[in-house]
Enzyme design. Structure first.
Site, PDB file in Angstrom:
ATOM      1  N   SER A 145       0.854  -1.187   0.000  1.00 42.05           N
ATOM      2  CA  SER A 145       0.000   0.000   0.000  1.00 42.05           C
ATOM      3  C   SER A 145       0.885   1.229   0.000  1.00 42.05           C
ATOM      4  CB  SER A 145      -0.896   0.020   1.236  1.00 42.05           C
ATOM      5  OG  SER A 145      -1.516   1.286   1.397  1.00 42.05           O
ATOM      6  N   TYR A 158      -2.250  -0.936  10.251  1.00 44.31           N
ATOM      7  CA  TYR A 158      -2.304  -1.281   8.827  1.00 44.31           C
ATOM      8  C   TYR A 158      -1.071  -0.737   8.106  1.00 44.31           C
ATOM      9  CZ  TYR A 158      -3.927  -1.360   3.971  1.00 44.31           C
ATOM     10  OH  TYR A 158      -4.040  -1.566   2.607  1.00 44.31           O
TER      11      TYR A 158
END
Length: 269
Positions: A145, A158
């Protein structure tokens, strides 16, 4: 003597987290290109629907349910692929999820779940696929990401997990030298997904709104095309969406500006 060409119809692609979002879109894209596709996730009923669509389009697909939180499930999935099709050429470790909350509020259970899924599960997916990938000069795709490069208020666990994915990708690129196997780490910006609608216990809440900016969101089919292309081309690290690249560049050269922008951004409910 000319080297024999291996047609895509003989090549097997395994995608984890294939029941929705980017994983589902990648399954259709690999099948469209003529690859034999293995779709894995926990929700078998969704995988069967995807498989039906692929078969109706003339593609070959194998449904192999897997829970990336369980090592035995991952190992068993690989064995089922080899038993069914005898080879594995590409593994896309796409399965993952987000745990939400500020660093001050996250519990040990939250951290354990986030890292076990996004980091340990991904690493073990690669581990059990590798012996078979090495037989065919295969490819690995890791889904990271843009958050791996940026501050991540309220999704710090995350972001940390995706930074770990980035590190795993860099390490694999060294450890796999000379094996013929390549590793491509993909870092998307905002792409349509269910991630904001899944709570910290893994339960889905369809009524939840997605706090991410809708105007910047990429559709999954568009994202799948660029991801598949990057893996086929054996790129090492691939950041995509224009806004994702811009933010990573700004973080490198103007980190204080990024902190200001991110601090003013939308907050998850």
């Amino acid at each position: 003597m000319k080297q024999a060409i291996t047609h895509t119809k003989e090549k097997v692609v395994w995608i984890t987290g294939a029941s929705s979002g980017i994983g589902k879109a990648m399954a259709f894209e690999w099948a469209r290109l003529g690859y034999k596709v293995v779709v894995s996730a926990r929700r078998k009923e969704l995988l069967e629907k995807i498989a039906l669509e692929i078969r109706h389009s003339g593609g070959e697909v194998l449904v192999v349910p897997v829970d990336i939180m369980e090592e035995a499930s991952i190992e068993d999935a690989v064995q089922r692929i080899i038993s069914a099709w005898g080879r594995l050429d590409i593994t896309v470790a796409n399965a993952g999820f987000g745990v939400f909350g500020s660093i001050a509020k996250l519990t040990a259970k939250d951290w354990d779940r986030q890292l076990r899924g996004n980091v340990t599960g991904l690493a073990l997916t690669v581990k059990y696929a590798l012996p078979h990938l090495k037989q065919n000069r295969g490819r690995i795709g890791l889904l990271g990401s843009v958050g791996a490069y940026l501050p991540n208020p309220n999704v710090g666990a995350y972001g940390a997990s995706k930074a770990a994915v980035h590190s795993i990708g860099l390490t694999l690129q060294v450890e796999l030298k000379g094996t013929g196997v390549t590793c491509t780490t993909i870092h998307p910006g905002f792409v349509e997904s269910e991630i904001a609608r899944i709570d910290n216990e893994g339960l889905w809440h369809p009524e939840r709104s997605d706090p991410r900016p809708s105007k910047l969101m990429w559709p999954t089919d568009k994202a799948a095309k660029v991801i598949v292309k990057a893996i086929i081309k054996r790129k090492r690290t691939y950041i995509f969406t224009t806004h994702g690249r811009v933010f990573v560049w700004l973080q490198r050269w103007f980190p204080s500006l990024v902190r200001t922008i991110v601090a003013k951004g939308p907050k998850p409910e």
